[in-house]
Design an enzyme around this catalytic site. Structure first.
Site, PDB file in Angstrom:
ATOM      1  CD  GLU A  38      -2.501   2.019   0.382  1.00  0.00           C
ATOM      2  OE1 GLU A  38      -3.421   0.975  -0.300  1.00  0.00           O
ATOM      3  OE2 GLU A  38      -2.306   2.775   0.127  1.00  0.00           O
ATOM      4  CB  SER A 144     -11.452   4.618  -8.495  1.00  0.00           C
ATOM      5  OG  SER A 144     -12.164   5.020  -7.549  1.00  0.00           O
ATOM      6  CG  HIS A 439     -46.202  -0.359  17.267  1.00  0.00           C
ATOM      7  ND1 HIS A 439     -46.257   0.328  15.964  1.00  0.00           N
ATOM      8  CD2 HIS A 439     -46.748  -0.553  18.202  1.00  0.00           C
ATOM      9  CE1 HIS A 439     -47.488   1.173  16.391  1.00  0.00           C
ATOM     10  NE2 HIS A 439     -47.736   1.237  17.866  1.00  0.00           N
TER      11      HIS A 439
HETATM   12  C1  LIG Z   1     -16.467  10.755  -0.993  1.00  0.00           C
HETATM   13  C2  LIG Z   1     -16.775   9.334  -1.096  1.00  0.00           C
HETATM   14  C3  LIG Z   1     -17.897   8.602  -0.224  1.00  0.00           C
HETATM   15  C4  LIG Z   1     -17.741   6.994  -1.239  1.00  0.00           C
HETATM   16  N1  LIG Z   1     -18.703   6.562  -0.063  1.00  0.00           N
HETATM   17  C5  LIG Z   1     -19.273   4.775   0.630  1.00  0.00           C
HETATM   18  C6  LIG Z   1     -20.506   4.547   1.388  1.00  0.00           C
HETATM   19  O1  LIG Z   1     -20.788   5.213   1.652  1.00  0.00           O
HETATM   20  N2  LIG Z   1     -19.742   3.556   1.385  1.00  0.00           N
HETATM   21  C7  LIG Z   1     -19.937   2.497  -0.212  1.00  0.00           C
HETATM   22  O2  LIG Z   1     -20.206   1.384  -0.011  1.00  0.00           O
HETATM   23  N3  LIG Z   1     -18.863   2.877  -0.602  1.00  0.00           N
HETATM   24  C8  LIG Z   1     -18.632   4.447  -0.433  1.00  0.00           C
HETATM   25  N4  LIG Z   1     -17.699   5.195  -1.335  1.00  0.00           N
HETATM   26  C9  LIG Z   1     -16.513   4.098  -2.331  1.00  0.00           C
HETATM   27  C10 LIG Z   1     -15.723   3.593  -1.599  1.00  0.00           C
HETATM   28  O3  LIG Z   1     -14.621   4.493  -0.733  1.00  0.00           O
HETATM   29  C11 LIG Z   1     -14.886   2.500  -3.004  1.00  0.00           C
HETATM   30  O4  LIG Z   1     -15.919   1.719  -3.352  1.00  0.00           O
HETATM   31  C12 LIG Z   1     -13.756   1.583  -1.941  1.00  0.00           C
HETATM   32  O5  LIG Z   1     -13.008   2.243  -1.080  1.00  0.00           O
HETATM   33  C13 LIG Z   1     -13.189   0.824  -3.106  1.00  0.00           C
HETATM   34  O6  LIG Z   1     -12.342   0.102  -2.927  1.00  0.00           O
HETATM   35  P1  LIG Z   1     -11.024  -0.532  -3.693  1.00  0.00           P
HETATM   36  O7  LIG Z   1     -10.231  -0.906  -2.837  1.00  0.00           O
HETATM   37  O8  LIG Z   1     -11.201  -0.885  -5.126  1.00  0.00           O
HETATM   38  O9  LIG Z   1     -10.182   1.216  -3.694  1.00  0.00           O
HETATM   39  P2  LIG Z   1      -9.639   2.152  -2.971  1.00  0.00           P
HETATM   40  O10 LIG Z   1     -10.315   2.142  -1.373  1.00  0.00           O
HETATM   41  O11 LIG Z   1      -9.353   3.371  -3.526  1.00  0.00           O
HETATM   42  O12 LIG Z   1      -8.070   1.223  -2.171  1.00  0.00           O
HETATM   43  C14 LIG Z   1      -7.136   1.526  -3.503  1.00  0.00           C
HETATM   44  C15 LIG Z   1      -6.349   1.327  -2.544  1.00  0.00           C
HETATM   45  O13 LIG Z   1      -4.799   1.381  -3.725  1.00  0.00           O
HETATM   46  C16 LIG Z   1      -3.712   1.842  -3.441  1.00  0.00           C
HETATM   47  N5  LIG Z   1      -3.240   1.668  -4.463  1.00  0.00           N
HETATM   48  C17 LIG Z   1      -3.144   2.572  -5.757  1.00  0.00           C
HETATM   49  N6  LIG Z   1      -2.103   1.648  -6.161  1.00  0.00           N
HETATM   50  C18 LIG Z   1      -1.281   2.005  -5.771  1.00  0.00           C
HETATM   51  C19 LIG Z   1       0.899   1.437  -6.079  1.00  0.00           C
HETATM   52  N7  LIG Z   1       0.855   1.384  -7.167  1.00  0.00           N
HETATM   53  N8  LIG Z   1       1.025   0.309  -4.969  1.00  0.00           N
HETATM   54  C20 LIG Z   1      -0.075   0.439  -3.996  1.00  0.00           C
HETATM   55  N9  LIG Z   1      -0.546   1.358  -3.340  1.00  0.00           N
HETATM   56  C21 LIG Z   1      -1.391   1.541  -3.937  1.00  0.00           C
HETATM   57  C22 LIG Z   1      -4.436   2.916  -3.149  1.00  0.00           C
HETATM   58  O14 LIG Z   1      -3.381   4.184  -2.336  1.00  0.00           O
HETATM   59  C23 LIG Z   1      -5.153   2.671  -2.264  1.00  0.00           C
HETATM   60  O15 LIG Z   1      -4.937   2.624  -0.764  1.00  0.00           O
HETATM   61  C24 LIG Z   1     -17.240   6.314  -1.145  1.00  0.00           C
HETATM   62  C25 LIG Z   1     -16.413   7.104  -2.228  1.00  0.00           C
HETATM   63  C26 LIG Z   1     -16.232   8.948  -2.045  1.00  0.00           C
HETATM   64  C27 LIG Z   1     -14.826   8.799  -2.700  1.00  0.00           C
END
Ligand SMILES: Cc1cc2nc3c(=O)[nH]c(=O)nc-3n(C[C@H](O)[C@H](O)[C@H](O)COP(=O)(O)OP(=O)(O)OC[C@H]3O[C@@H](n4cnc5c(N)ncnc54)[C@H](O)[C@@H]3O)c2cc1C
Length: 462
Positions: A38, A144, A439
């Site tokens: 990470e 993303s 209820h």
């Molecule tokens: C404002 C906001 C509100 C949201 N609210 C909700 C909600 O209420 N409920 C819900 O279910 N979802 C919500 N989401 C969506 C949710 O945050 C995402 O769907 C979720 O975080 C996706 O998880 P992920 O593991 O795919 O990606 P991420 O959480 O984006 O994690 C990816 C990780 O990869 C790391 N990374 C990237 N490239 C590299 C690299 N080359 N080397 C090492 N590390 C790397 C990043 O630093 C990051 O920590 C929200 C999103 C936003 C922006």
């Protein structure tokens, strides 16, 4: 497992967000040797820049609204304003507590955690900090980032993304929110509660356009009542700086001015320059393509979370990560039913749903085979106590199961668990109607809606 150059992990995970860390924790629990790489903080977007901080802001906003509206409950509270520094401290404390807990879990499950920016270097390895980390299997989970439009530069000051919006040190006097999807309406709602003049600009015909049209209309009605302005059905053309803010022009020439512009038009995958294409991973517009078991076209590589073209939700990332870990540990896995994913938009009022919309059901089953029933929360005692308006709408295949539950109203997100069971267990309305709902709870409205659909309404009209 200690790591030296000859170590081969069972699973090397690139990205420690919801998808990546869920795979790491579950994999380690099942006895896999896991390396988790990470570049930022474990927990990713959801914990640090997404789900958790937005909900903290929304909760602070809810308290502000309650103070303003206290007189209707006979309480003499006054609203004196928002101390943004204190709101941010509260939000950051929540994040810090959860972050500490998650770091503890990663350590206690003996996941080999590597801080650094990694790059896929072969179908079975990731390079990070000048080291090659070898695995029998690699999971891509790089998530993303906020998207923008051509010519619309996010400067982090007057034109901002959700990342910046979560770190604002002041309540903006006025804001334009570009995008009426879940992220846009959540910020619109929180800011309005804080006292900002908000205008949402959405190119499609409705707010939260992926939801059932009825939910969108109810939310629009509620937002109108709250004084949140919105302009629907016309696309963005350009944004310019004014002396002290931003002016947005739409395709029809209409203009809006505000102190800040939040660009909330969606999020795009983080996949460029990370070696995915070079290693032959099939992609589409930056998204990594996977089968229903989250496996890419390269047998040793899987991908999960926002990086793949499924619903961008944290709990979807968790489920996909767990699926990969269990598959690699040799357990029998079942593909995720994406229609059955609970979806909640946490604005005031909340919008929550499971299953398909009425329009989609009619497309699939034929218009004459679909029954839709709306239960008005005005008939629900607890909703009256809370003074929240809204509806539960059920979409049923005639004489069959409920295939869609769509809810609008404060706290309705908390009802989505039962809605998911109803959908996933293909429950008949009569079966749900048979269950007792306490209820007076808002949950009772779920029972009442099913009683009505089963032809025996209790607190609603025939
Ligand atoms: C404002 C906001 C509100 C949201 N609210 C909700 C909600 O209420 N409920 C819900 O279910 N979802 C919500 N989401 C969506 C949710 O945050 C995402 O769907 C979720 O975080 C996706 O998880 P992920 O593991 O795919 O990606 P991420 O959480 O984006 O994690 C990816 C990780 O990869 C790391 N990374 C990237 N490239 C590299 C690299 N080359 N080397 C090492 N590390 C790397 C990043 O630093 C990051 O920590 C929200 C999103 C936003 C922006």
């Amino acid at each position: 497992m200690a790591n030296d150059a000859s170590t081969v992990f069972d699973l090397v995970i690139l990205g420690g967000g919801s998808g990546g860390y869920a795979a790491a924790l579950r994999g380690a629990q099942l006895g896999l040797d896991v390396a988790l790489i990470e570049k930022g903080k474990v927990g990713g977007t959801c914990l640090h820049n997404g789900c958790i901080p937005t909900k903290a802001l929304l909760h602070a906003g809810e308290i502000a609204d309650q103070a303003r509206e206290s007189a209707q409950f006979g309480v003499k509270a006054t609203f004196e304003g928002i101390d943004m520094e204190a709101v941010n401290k509260y939000k950051d404390d929540v994040i810090a507590g959860l972050y500490k807990g998650l770091q503890g879990l990663v350590a206690s499950r003996k996941v080999h955690y590597i801080e650094g920016e990694g790059k896929l270097s072969s179908p079975t390895s990731v390079d990070v900090n000048g080291q090659r980390i070898q695995g029998r299997h690699v999971l891509l989970a790089t998530g993303s980032v906020p998207k923008s439009l051509p010519g619309l530069e996010i400067d982090g000051n007057r034109i901002i993304s959700s990342d910046h919006a979560l770190k604002l040190d002041r309540v903006p006097k006025s804001a334009i929110v570009l995008g009426g999807g879940v992220i846009g309406v959540e910020f619109a709602s929180a800011w309005k509660s804080f006292g900002t003049e908000v205008t949402v600009v959405e190119g499609l015909k409705h707010l939260v356009p992926v939801e059932d049209e009825n939910s969108s209309k109810l939310l629009e009605r509620a937002f109108r009542k709250r004084g949140i302005k919105f302009n629907l059905g016309t696309f963005f053309e350009k944004a310019e700086y004014t002396q002290d803010g931003v002016r947005v022009t739409l395709a029809d020439g209409k203009t809006f001015e505000a102190e800040i512009l939040l660009v909330a038009i969606g999020r795009g995958p983080v996949s460029q320059g990370l070696g995915y294409e070079e290693q032959g991973v099939a992609m589409d517009r930056g998204y990594v393509l996977v089968d229903e078991y989250m496996q890419t076209n390269v047998p040793t590589i899987s991908a999960v979370g926002d990086l793949v073209p499924t619903l961008q939700l944290a709990h979807v990332g968790f489920a996909e990560g767990i699926l990969v870990a269990e598959r690699l540990a040799g357990l029998k896995t079942v593909p995720i039913d994406y229609d059955g994913v609970p979806r909640v938009t946490y604005c005031h009022p909340e919008v929550a749903s499971v299953g398909i919309t009425e329009a989609k059901a009619k497309e699939i089953y034929g218009a004459d085979k679909v029954v839709a029933l709306k239960y008005n929360l005005a008939g629900n005692g607890k909703s009256r106590i809370l003074k929240t308006a809204g509806e539960i709408k059920l979409v049923q295949v005639k004489d069959g199961a409920v295939v869609g539950v769509h809810m609008v109203g404060d706290r309705m997100g908390e009802q989505v668990g039962e809605a998911q069971l109803i959908y996933n267990w293909e429950a008949l309305p009569s079966e749900v109607a048979q269950l007792l709902h306490a209820h007076p709870t808002q949950n009772e409205a779920m029972g009442e809606a099913h009683l009505a659909l089963a032809g025996k309404p209790l607190h609603s009209h025939d």
